[in-house]
Write a protein that holds these residues in place. Structure first.
Motif, PDB file in Angstrom:
ATOM      1  N   VAL A  95     -36.872  38.071  41.872  1.00 37.40           N
ATOM      2  CA  VAL A  95     -37.555  37.129  42.771  1.00 37.40           C
ATOM      3  C   VAL A  95     -37.017  35.711  42.579  1.00 37.40           C
ATOM      4  N   ILE A  96     -36.843  35.299  41.334  1.00 32.32           N
ATOM      5  CA  ILE A  96     -36.343  33.951  41.072  1.00 32.32           C
ATOM      6  C   ILE A  96     -34.940  33.770  41.647  1.00 32.32           C
ATOM      7  N   HIS A  97     -34.092  34.762  41.436  1.00 33.71           N
ATOM      8  CA  HIS A  97     -32.728  34.659  41.967  1.00 33.71           C
ATOM      9  C   HIS A  97     -32.726  34.656  43.491  1.00 33.71           C
ATOM     10  N   ALA A  98     -33.636  35.393  44.101  1.00 35.02           N
ATOM     11  CA  ALA A  98     -33.724  35.393  45.566  1.00 35.02           C
ATOM     12  C   ALA A  98     -34.257  34.061  46.077  1.00 35.02           C
ATOM     13  N   TRP A  99     -35.292  33.550  45.445  1.00 36.62           N
ATOM     14  CA  TRP A  99     -35.885  32.300  45.900  1.00 36.62           C
ATOM     15  C   TRP A  99     -34.985  31.104  45.626  1.00 36.62           C
ATOM     16  N   GLY A 100     -34.107  31.213  44.634  1.00 40.20           N
ATOM     17  CA  GLY A 100     -33.199  30.113  44.350  1.00 40.20           C
ATOM     18  C   GLY A 100     -32.351  29.757  45.554  1.00 40.20           C
ATOM     19  N   PHE A 101     -32.011  30.759  46.366  1.00 39.92           N
ATOM     20  CA  PHE A 101     -31.231  30.497  47.587  1.00 39.92           C
ATOM     21  C   PHE A 101     -32.047  29.683  48.583  1.00 39.92           C
ATOM     22  N   TYR A 102     -33.304  30.025  48.739  1.00 41.36           N
ATOM     23  CA  TYR A 102     -34.140  29.333  49.719  1.00 41.36           C
ATOM     24  C   TYR A 102     -34.431  27.887  49.303  1.00 41.36           C
ATOM     25  N   LEU A 103     -34.373  27.617  48.016  1.00 41.97           N
ATOM     26  CA  LEU A 103     -34.597  26.246  47.560  1.00 41.97           C
ATOM     27  C   LEU A 103     -33.437  25.334  47.945  1.00 41.97           C
ATOM     28  N   LEU A 104     -32.285  25.941  48.257  1.00 42.81           N
ATOM     29  CA  LEU A 104     -31.138  25.146  48.703  1.00 42.81           C
ATOM     30  C   LEU A 104     -31.157  24.889  50.205  1.00 42.81           C
ATOM     31  N   MET A 105     -32.058  25.558  50.901  1.00 41.68           N
ATOM     32  CA  MET A 105     -32.117  25.448  52.358  1.00 41.68           C
ATOM     33  C   MET A 105     -33.163  24.419  52.774  1.00 41.68           C
ATOM     34  N   PRO A 106     -32.960  23.763  53.928  1.00 41.88           N
ATOM     35  CA  PRO A 106     -33.993  22.841  54.433  1.00 41.88           C
ATOM     36  C   PRO A 106     -35.253  23.609  54.816  1.00 41.88           C
ATOM     37  N   VAL A 107     -36.396  23.035  54.507  1.00 41.91           N
ATOM     38  CA  VAL A 107     -37.685  23.672  54.786  1.00 41.91           C
ATOM     39  C   VAL A 107     -38.520  22.728  55.644  1.00 41.91           C
ATOM     40  N   ASN A 108     -39.050  23.270  56.739  1.00 48.65           N
ATOM     41  CA  ASN A 108     -39.857  22.446  57.642  1.00 48.65           C
ATOM     42  C   ASN A 108     -41.160  22.003  56.992  1.00 48.65           C
ATOM     43  N   SER A 109     -41.819  22.919  56.305  1.00 48.74           N
ATOM     44  CA  SER A 109     -43.108  22.603  55.702  1.00 48.74           C
ATOM     45  C   SER A 109     -42.943  22.246  54.228  1.00 48.74           C
ATOM     46  N   PRO A 110     -43.403  21.052  53.821  1.00 51.31           N
ATOM     47  CA  PRO A 110     -43.309  20.701  52.398  1.00 51.31           C
ATOM     48  C   PRO A 110     -44.147  21.622  51.519  1.00 51.31           C
TER      49      PRO A 110
END
Length: 399
Positions: free
Chosen positions: A22-37
């Motif tokens: 899960v951490i390795h998967a979510w690490g990718f999303y942390l590099l992406m822009p997110v609309n909702s803070p």
């Protein structure tokens, strides 16, 4: 080895494995822009609170080895040959494979076969083949010292020994975090221009893959393995206290995230450091609670059909899943039209399933078993065992 299998270890192993994926998967999303803070806060805080997978693996390693080998004479050639086949060889192979994967994305490069061999050997020694391979290097170090450690580590007062190890571990991580990470500039100023500068730089760079840095987890696991029945009774007698401590420790980790990272702008690397004293205390609390939960599930047989194959293929899944995530994020993520929160759940699940299936496939063939090591030496399918029992067929191969 003549001793009953510790069923709850399988549940605990799978818990740690899932958090790592899960951490390795979510690490990718942390590099992406997110609309909702709020979505970013949830993922960042989730990464903070799930950083206990490696600690679980280390605790389990100490527990299982001391449980199996205490009071026995170790056949050193056989012990090390099994670790070479089941861990070192897969590590060497996957270091090479991940270098080719990184080259495909431009992360590394080399010239000629000689250049590859030099880079490959360097990464075998430092664990930098890919972000998760450092743990295999730490495990190999523990296996190297274990035959001597099991001879001398025989505490007569396990309760007091556990308290001493816990407090010394807290002091160690306070030193690591507040001096070697937060105030690293003081260390560099003290050794600048001296013969210690080189070795100090090496230690600061590689301290996260040295066995000494994680000794408390291994030794506490060793104590649990040496006194398994006492450990189980202690958990049952102190479960309420441990649960309360877990809540407090989790609250401390979350509070530090909001205050130091979100409010004061602390670097992300410090925020998620596994050497933070709060993470250390939180990890110990989560290990004790999950062990008790695993014991409860094992007694009831809950989810055994799922846990057994995952636990048996845990090494294969650990080695494989970053490659699956890399392929998914590089080639498929942009075509997915699913909400972010749904992808955050489905991607880790898909990585576990695909990695587990490939691991089981490789482990089922004697010509490919060496690629995933340990997984190939286990009866890695509970469902297969049930099916063979029904049709009266013997299990193929030796565990």
């Amino acid at each position: 080895m003549g001793k009953p299998h510790i069923g709850e270890v399988d549940y605990l192993r799978v818990s740690g494995l899932i958090t790592v994926v899960v951490i390795h998967a979510w690490g990718f999303y942390l590099l992406m822009p997110v609309n909702s803070p709020y979505s970013r806060i949830a993922k960042e805080l989730g990464v903070n609170l799930l950083r206990f997978g490696r600690q679980i693996f280390m605790f389990i390693t100490g527990l299982v080895l001391f449980y199996n080998y205490s009071g026995r004479k170790i056949n050193l050639p056989r012990f090390f040959s099994r670790r070479l086949k089941n861990l070192a060889i897969p590590y060497i192979i996957w270091t090479a494979l991940y270098l080719f994967l990184k080259r495909s994305s431009g992360m590394v490069n080399w010239t000629g076969f000689g250049g590859f061999l030099a880079l490959w050997w360097q990464n075998v020694l430092n664990g930098n083949g890919y972000s998760h391979l450092y743990y295999i290097l730490v495990a190999i170090q523990f296996y190297l010292i274990f035959p001597w450690l099991v001879v001398f580590f025989k505490p007569r007062r396990p309760g007091m020994t556990a308290e001493i190890i816990t407090w010394l571990g807290l002091a160690l991580y306070a030193l690591y975090f507040y001096l070697l990470e937060v105030r690293q500039d003081l260390i560099w100023a003290a050794v600048a221009g001296t013969p210690l500068a080189g070795i100090t730089g090496w230690f600061l760079l590689y301290k996260d893959r040295l066995i000494f840095s994680y000794f408390p987890y291994y030794l506490l696991g060793a104590l649990a393995g040496l006194h398994l029945d006492s450990w189980r009774r202690w958990l049952q007698d102190h479960l309420e206290v441990v649960l309360a401590f877990l809540v407090l420790a989790a609250g401390l980790v979350a509070s530090e995230y909001f205050y130091y990272y979100r409010h004061q702008g602390q670097p992300w690397a410090l925020t998620i450091s596994v050497f933070k004293p709060s993470i250390y205390l939180y990890s110990l609390a989560i290990i004790t609670v999950l062990f008790q939960l695993s014991f409860y599930l094992e007694r009831r047989g809950s989810l055994r059909w799922l846990v057994s194959p995952l636990a048996a293929n845990s090494l294969g899944i650990y080695l494989l899943h970053p490659a699956v995530l890399f392929i998914f994020n590089s080639y498929f993520w942009k075509y997915m039209r699913l909400p972010g929160f749904l992808l955050a759940v489905l991607e880790p699940a898909a990585a576990v399933v695909i990695s587990g299936a490939v691991s089981a496939l490789l482990g089922s063939n004697r010509y490919t078993r060496f690629i995933i090591g340990e997984a190939g030496n286990l009866k890695n399918s509970f469902l297969l065992g049930k099916l063979q029992a029904v049709v009266k067929l013997p299990l193929g191969g030796k565990a």
